[in-house]
Design a protein around this motif. Structure first.
Motif, short mmCIF file in Angstrom:
data_model
loop_
_atom_site.label_atom_id
_atom_site.label_comp_id
_atom_site.label_asym_id
_atom_site.label_seq_id
_atom_site.Cartn_x
_atom_site.Cartn_y
_atom_site.Cartn_z
N VAL A 162 0.77 -1.12 -0.34
CA VAL A 162 -0.03 0.51 -0.18
C VAL A 162 0.98 1.33 -0.10
O VAL A 162 0.18 2.17 -0.81
CB VAL A 162 -1.06 0.16 1.33
CG1 VAL A 162 -1.55 1.29 1.68
CG2 VAL A 162 -2.36 -0.41 1.08
N LEU A 163 2.34 1.54 0.66
CA LEU A 163 2.60 2.65 0.73
C LEU A 163 3.68 2.73 -0.35
O LEU A 163 3.55 3.46 -1.26
CB LEU A 163 3.70 1.88 2.25
CG LEU A 163 4.62 3.23 2.48
CD1 LEU A 163 4.40 4.78 2.66
CD2 LEU A 163 6.01 3.10 2.91
N ALA A 164 4.26 1.32 -1.07
CA ALA A 164 4.61 1.74 -2.53
C ALA A 164 3.47 2.25 -3.73
O ALA A 164 3.89 3.15 -4.89
CB ALA A 164 5.30 0.61 -3.50
N ALA A 165 2.30 1.50 -3.60
CA ALA A 165 1.42 2.59 -4.56
C ALA A 165 0.71 3.60 -4.15
O ALA A 165 -0.01 3.89 -5.01
CB ALA A 165 0.08 1.34 -4.39
N ARG A 166 1.06 4.18 -3.09
CA ARG A 166 0.66 5.42 -2.85
C ARG A 166 1.92 6.63 -2.73
O ARG A 166 1.20 7.81 -3.03
CB ARG A 166 -0.15 6.01 -1.39
CG ARG A 166 -1.31 4.67 -0.86
CD ARG A 166 -1.47 5.21 0.39
NE ARG A 166 -2.33 6.27 0.28
CZ ARG A 166 -2.83 6.93 1.16
NH1 ARG A 166 -2.91 6.70 2.29
NH2 ARG A 166 -3.01 8.56 1.04
N ARG A 167 2.99 6.27 -3.35
CA ARG A 167 3.92 7.08 -3.38
C ARG A 167 3.71 7.86 -5.35
O ARG A 167 3.83 6.87 -5.49
CB ARG A 167 5.14 6.33 -3.17
CG ARG A 167 6.31 6.94 -2.39
CD ARG A 167 7.76 6.97 -2.37
NE ARG A 167 7.43 6.09 -0.78
CZ ARG A 167 8.81 5.40 -0.18
NH1 ARG A 167 9.56 3.94 -0.70
NH2 ARG A 167 8.55 4.91 0.98
N PRO A 168 4.10 8.88 -4.51
CA PRO A 168 4.57 9.08 -6.68
C PRO A 168 5.33 7.90 -7.22
O PRO A 168 6.38 8.90 -6.50
CB PRO A 168 3.85 10.62 -6.17
CG PRO A 168 4.70 10.95 -5.09
CD PRO A 168 4.47 10.08 -4.22
N ALA A 169 5.59 8.47 -8.04
CA ALA A 169 6.42 7.71 -9.17
C ALA A 169 7.63 8.93 -9.71
O ALA A 169 7.11 9.67 -10.05
CB ALA A 169 6.04 7.28 -10.40
N ALA A 170 8.71 8.60 -9.19
CA ALA A 170 9.67 9.54 -9.38
C ALA A 170 10.13 9.95 -10.83
O ALA A 170 10.52 8.78 -11.51
CB ALA A 170 10.87 8.97 -9.14
N PRO A 171 10.73 10.82 -11.86
CA PRO A 171 10.91 11.37 -12.82
C PRO A 171 12.10 10.65 -13.05
O PRO A 171 12.67 10.08 -12.23
CB PRO A 171 11.20 12.82 -12.98
CG PRO A 171 10.79 13.32 -11.89
CD PRO A 171 10.65 12.25 -10.92
N PRO A 172 11.84 9.54 -13.99
CA PRO A 172 12.84 9.10 -14.72
C PRO A 172 14.77 9.73 -15.10
O PRO A 172 14.14 11.45 -15.46
CB PRO A 172 12.88 8.48 -16.25
CG PRO A 172 12.23 9.38 -16.80
CD PRO A 172 10.78 10.18 -15.23
N ARG A 173 15.26 9.39 -14.34
CA ARG A 173 17.13 10.08 -14.44
C ARG A 173 17.31 10.31 -15.50
O ARG A 173 17.08 9.29 -16.39
CB ARG A 173 18.13 9.92 -13.50
CG ARG A 173 17.40 9.90 -12.01
CD ARG A 173 18.01 9.63 -10.69
NE ARG A 173 18.48 8.16 -10.78
CZ ARG A 173 19.10 7.78 -10.10
NH1 ARG A 173 20.08 8.19 -8.86
NH2 ARG A 173 19.37 6.08 -10.50
N LEU A 174 17.92 11.14 -16.51
CA LEU A 174 19.22 10.87 -16.85
C LEU A 174 20.60 9.95 -17.79
O LEU A 174 20.72 9.36 -18.62
CB LEU A 174 19.81 12.52 -18.01
CG LEU A 174 18.62 13.24 -18.39
CD1 LEU A 174 18.75 15.12 -18.71
CD2 LEU A 174 17.18 13.45 -19.45
N SER A 175 20.73 9.61 -16.34
CA SER A 175 21.62 9.29 -16.08
C SER A 175 21.23 7.81 -16.21
O SER A 175 21.99 6.15 -16.15
CB SER A 175 22.22 9.06 -15.16
OG SER A 175 21.87 8.60 -14.11
#
Length: 70
Positions: A47-60
């Protein structure tokens, strides 16, 4: 200390009548408690992982880029 623990449960509704009985040792109760705790902890993590917003992809993190690196 190895004596059996007994539990009984019953439910009656207009459409259903059910009864259950269980006998378990103290070690079995401890094992059941451990399983329930593990399931609850796993559910909380999901549940915690599902509620966390997705991080934007890093260029690296991009692989296979066709841009030249200078």
């Amino acid at each position: 200390m190895d004596e059996l623990q007994r539990a009984y449960a019953s439910i009656e509704t207009p459409h259903l009548r059910a009864r259950a009985a269980v006998e378990v040792t103290p070690a079995g109760l401890l094992a059941l408690g451990g399983m329930v705790a593990t399931i609850l902890a796993g559910s909380a993590a999901i549940v915690l992982a599902a509620r966390r917003p997705a991080a934007p992809p890093r260029l690296s993190d991009r692989r296979g880029s066709t841009r030249s690196r200078r």
